[in-house]
Design an enzyme around this catalytic site. Structure first.
Site, PDB file in Angstrom:
ATOM      1  CB  SER A 136      31.591   4.224   8.208  1.00  0.00           C
ATOM      2  OG  SER A 136      30.358   4.870   8.370  1.00  0.00           O
ATOM      3  CE1 TYR A 173      30.467   1.493  12.474  1.00  0.00           C
ATOM      4  CE2 TYR A 173      29.660   2.970  11.391  1.00  0.00           C
ATOM      5  CZ  TYR A 173      30.217   1.965  11.147  1.00  0.00           C
ATOM      6  OH  TYR A 173      30.580   1.446  10.115  1.00  0.00           O
TER       7      TYR A 173
HETATM    8  N1  NAD Z   1      27.223  -2.608   5.585  1.00  0.00           N
HETATM    9  C1  NAD Z   1      27.399  -1.287   5.504  1.00  0.00           C
HETATM   10  O1  NAD Z   1      26.642  -0.460   4.979  1.00  0.00           O
HETATM   11  C2  NAD Z   1      28.704  -0.406   5.868  1.00  0.00           C
HETATM   12  C3  NAD Z   1      28.935   0.689   5.729  1.00  0.00           C
HETATM   13  C4  NAD Z   1      30.083   1.538   6.042  1.00  0.00           C
HETATM   14  C5  NAD Z   1      30.958   0.825   6.725  1.00  0.00           C
HETATM   15  N2  NAD Z   1      30.803  -0.529   6.980  1.00  0.00           N
HETATM   16  C6  NAD Z   1      31.975  -1.370   7.607  1.00  0.00           C
HETATM   17  O2  NAD Z   1      32.517  -2.399   6.957  1.00  0.00           O
HETATM   18  C7  NAD Z   1      32.681  -3.613   7.574  1.00  0.00           C
HETATM   19  C8  NAD Z   1      31.848  -4.704   7.258  1.00  0.00           C
HETATM   20  O3  NAD Z   1      30.469  -4.585   7.411  1.00  0.00           O
HETATM   21  P1  NAD Z   1      29.309  -5.411   7.399  1.00  0.00           P
HETATM   22  O4  NAD Z   1      28.064  -4.691   6.863  1.00  0.00           O
HETATM   23  O5  NAD Z   1      29.900  -6.753   6.496  1.00  0.00           O
HETATM   24  O6  NAD Z   1      29.278  -5.849   8.895  1.00  0.00           O
HETATM   25  P2  NAD Z   1      28.855  -7.429   9.494  1.00  0.00           P
HETATM   26  O7  NAD Z   1      28.280  -7.000  10.892  1.00  0.00           O
HETATM   27  O8  NAD Z   1      28.265  -8.157   8.764  1.00  0.00           O
HETATM   28  O9  NAD Z   1      30.295  -8.107   9.570  1.00  0.00           O
HETATM   29  C9  NAD Z   1      31.449  -7.559  10.567  1.00  0.00           C
HETATM   30  C10 NAD Z   1      32.052  -9.053  10.998  1.00  0.00           C
HETATM   31  O10 NAD Z   1      32.828  -8.884  11.922  1.00  0.00           O
HETATM   32  C11 NAD Z   1      33.017  -9.757  12.988  1.00  0.00           C
HETATM   33  N3  NAD Z   1      33.697  -9.174  14.068  1.00  0.00           N
HETATM   34  C12 NAD Z   1      33.004  -8.214  14.592  1.00  0.00           C
HETATM   35  N4  NAD Z   1      34.044  -8.022  15.873  1.00  0.00           N
HETATM   36  C13 NAD Z   1      35.215  -8.797  15.882  1.00  0.00           C
HETATM   37  C14 NAD Z   1      36.251  -8.904  16.575  1.00  0.00           C
HETATM   38  N5  NAD Z   1      36.355  -8.350  17.510  1.00  0.00           N
HETATM   39  N6  NAD Z   1      37.192 -10.132  16.132  1.00  0.00           N
HETATM   40  C15 NAD Z   1      36.639 -10.914  14.893  1.00  0.00           C
HETATM   41  N7  NAD Z   1      35.592 -10.705  14.096  1.00  0.00           N
HETATM   42  C16 NAD Z   1      34.786  -9.668  14.641  1.00  0.00           C
HETATM   43  C17 NAD Z   1      31.500 -10.161  13.119  1.00  0.00           C
HETATM   44  O11 NAD Z   1      31.321 -11.373  13.515  1.00  0.00           O
HETATM   45  C18 NAD Z   1      30.836  -9.981  11.527  1.00  0.00           C
HETATM   46  O12 NAD Z   1      31.049 -11.058  11.133  1.00  0.00           O
HETATM   47  C19 NAD Z   1      32.653  -3.101   8.981  1.00  0.00           C
HETATM   48  O13 NAD Z   1      33.911  -2.598   9.800  1.00  0.00           O
HETATM   49  C20 NAD Z   1      31.673  -1.775   9.004  1.00  0.00           C
HETATM   50  O14 NAD Z   1      31.848  -0.925  10.061  1.00  0.00           O
HETATM   51  C21 NAD Z   1      29.812  -1.186   6.420  1.00  0.00           C
END
Ligand code: NAD
Length: 314
Positions: free
Chosen positions: A127, A151
């Site tokens: 991130s 985070y």
């Molecule tokens: N959306 C953004 O702007 C953004 C920015 C930077 C980084 N990220 C990173 O990208 C990744 C995806 O983000 P997103 O926006 O799709 O998030 P999201 O919350 O929509 O998806 C994350 C998924 O991970 C699953 N999950 C969480 N813990 C788990 C576990 N222990 N075992 C199995 N499944 C688990 C959740 O059920 C969820 O479906 C994450 O790692 C997030 O930190 C996202």
């Protein structure tokens, strides 16, 4: 055929990525997601999308990345894309232990799984928050990291564990530092989703601060393009790569664009800035261009227009 394990595949970015990967019959995808109930903000409500996928090359497993027994029984994986995480900066201040447990322990378990099963390609969703208070903009991958939320520190730990496993066990580890991703299927707690919801339902929209905080907003389709390139990247064994649009836009400007797309005027409620939030994010994307042939195609106006069109169809 390549068999790709996508953790967190039922989430926002994961669902979009899986749909893209399955367009190519030479890819087979296993989605592992626990439909995170520990942190309600992290529940994307997107599970139905992956459950509705009817494709012989797709398998959905409901389970936790920390469940070593479950992992032992997943066979034949060539590549891991690790998206599962406790997401969101603000709630990490309230429940930091959940973030450490899920994001650090979880990433370690998956790396151990990769090592045990001789899986040699691991793509990790990091991130932009890792740069935190660093004021040298745009952020380059080798800039100093000054995180200001639990985070962010868990994402730095994930990158660091990846470096160790890459060094010790030859796993190719590619960390993509994502910058404020938005688009179809995004989580309800993200600002752009709340903004369009407020416009649609004539609700008040809360602005934390004066609206001058800026973000590098990245359309999800550009982000999933970067993941696809990283999945098949072979040139070096460890890389950290920014994935952003390369432009910082103030929230006040985003609001104006959203109003022009929807043709409505929004009511704003200004409240205090939130601890853990940084004032500005902006990615240097030359490394992504060079290594991943990354070329973000969507301006903020394009992306928000597509997002609004998608919302209308829901
Ligand atoms: N959306 C953004 O702007 C953004 C920015 C930077 C980084 N990220 C990173 O990208 C990744 C995806 O983000 P997103 O926006 O799709 O998030 P999201 O919350 O929509 O998806 C994350 C998924 O991970 C699953 N999950 C969480 N813990 C788990 C576990 N222990 N075992 C199995 N499944 C688990 C959740 O059920 C969820 O479906 C994450 O790692 C997030 O930190 C996202």
């Amino acid at each position: 055929m390549k068999k790709i394990l996508v953790t967190g595949g039922a989430g926002f970015i994961g669902s979009n990525l899986i749909l893209k990967l399955l367009r190519h019959p030479e890819n087979s995808v296993v989605c592992l997601d626990n439909y995170n109930k520990e942190n309600p903000q992290g529940v994307s409500g997107n599970k139905k999308y992956v459950l509705n996928i009817e494709n012989p090359n797709f398998q959905y497993l409901e389970g936790d990345i920390r469940d070593a027994h479950l992992l032992e029984n997943i066979k034949g994986i060539d590549i891991i894309v690790h998206l599962a995480a406790e997401t969101g900066v603000r709630s990490s201040l309230d429940i930091p232990e959940h973030y450490v447990e899920n994001n650090i322990v979880g990433t370690q378990r998956l790396l151990a799984f990769a090592k045990n099963q001789h899986i040699t390609q691991f793509v990790f969703a990091s991130s932009s928050s890792v740069y935190g208070e660093n004021s040298e903009l745009p952020w380059m991958e080798n800039n100093e990291l000054k995180p200001i939320s639990p985070y962010a520190s868990t994402k730095i730990s994930g990158e660091s564990l990846g470096r160790v496993y890459s060094h010790l066990y030859g796993i190719r580890f590619i960390a993509l530092r994502l910058f404020t991703v938005y688009g179809p299927l995004q989580r309800a707690d993200l600002a752009i989703c709340k903004l369009f919801d407020a416009l649609d339902h004539n609700k008040e929209f809360s602005v934390y601060g004066d609206g001058n905080d800026s973000r590098d907003y990245t359309y999800v389709d550009d982000v999933t393009d970067a993941f696809v390139s990283a999945i098949f990247y072979q040139k070096s064994n460890f890389e950290i790569i920014n994935v952003g649009s390369g432009k910082a836009v103030r929230l006040n400007e985003v609001i104006k664009i959203a109003e022009s797309i929807s043709g409505k005027k929004i009511t704003l409620k200004f409240t205090e800035r939130q601890a853990g939030d940084v004032r500005i994010t902006c990615a240097a994307i030359s490394k992504a261009k060079q290594l991943l042939n990354y070329n973000p195609k969507n301006t903020l106006l394009d992306g928000l227009t597509k997002y609004n069109d998608w919302l209308k169809l829901q």
